[in-house]
Design a protein around this motif. Structure first.
Motif, short mmCIF file in Angstrom:
data_model
loop_
_atom_site.label_atom_id
_atom_site.label_comp_id
_atom_site.label_asym_id
_atom_site.label_seq_id
_atom_site.Cartn_x
_atom_site.Cartn_y
_atom_site.Cartn_z
N GLU A 194 4.67 2.26 -7.12
CA GLU A 194 4.62 1.76 -5.74
C GLU A 194 4.28 2.84 -4.72
N PHE A 195 4.10 4.09 -5.16
CA PHE A 195 3.87 5.19 -4.24
C PHE A 195 2.41 5.65 -4.26
N THR A 238 0.46 -0.51 3.43
CA THR A 238 1.84 -0.02 3.43
C THR A 238 2.75 -1.19 3.09
N TYR A 272 3.19 7.44 0.96
CA TYR A 272 3.81 6.22 1.45
C TYR A 272 4.10 5.24 0.31
N SER A 273 4.93 4.25 0.65
CA SER A 273 5.34 3.23 -0.30
C SER A 273 4.58 1.93 -0.04
N ILE A 330 5.96 -0.97 -1.29
CA ILE A 330 6.97 -1.99 -1.60
C ILE A 330 6.96 -3.10 -0.56
#
Length: 160
Positions: free
Chosen positions: A57-58, A88, A156-157, A159
């Protein structure tokens, strides 16, 4: 206790994904530059490139933007970078280092890329300095007639 070192064969992305349960991806992306109210903003990209690595997820996205013939009179608001390879997440958390030229903001000494909008392919710049509150960088912080450049990374993620 004695250990024996053994050479390990080179593994493919598919083998790594299977062993750790994460999806990986990498590639290039095209970073873009604009501001909240474009008005008469005008420039030419002298350099515009980016590449990324995604692990699960990164995302680590690197970018290089050099602008020339940079002018405006009526443009206003936050500067906005776009084109991230993945949106994002719903919790917009992401930061990274930045090398810059052409930002003039009194009493601020550091400028950091950060994700400001959830579920978006964009990011902005945040300014900080000793004894100063955190603020976003505006187009008015880039003198018209200059040649701003932004070279950095954003971690950044994604998710949701």
């Amino acid at each position: 206790m004695e250990y024996e070192l053994q050479a390990s064969p080179r593994r493919t992305n598919d083998q790594i994904n299977a062993s750790v349960g994460l999806g990986t991806a990498y590639g290039t992306w095209t970073p873009t530059f604009t501001c909240a109210t474009v008005g008469d903003l005008s420039f030419t990209y002298n350099l515009q490139l980016g590449w990324y690595v995604k692990l699960g997820e990164f995302v680590l996205a690197s970018f290089f933007i050099n602008l020339i013939d940079f002018t405006y009179a009526t443009a206003s608001g936050d500067i906005i970078f776009g084109g991230l390879p993945y949106n994002t997440g719903t919790v917009a958390i992401g930061y990274g280092p930045l090398e810059f030229q052409g930002i003039t903001k009194a009493n601020y000494t550091q400028f950091v890329p950060f994700t400001a909008t959830a579920s978006s392919p964009t990011f902005r710049l945040r300014a900080c300095g000793s004894g100063q509150g955190l603020v976003q960088v505006n187009i008015s912080d880039l003198p018209s007639g200059g040649s701003p450049r932004f070279h950095g990374q954003l971690f950044y993620s994604t998710i949701n």
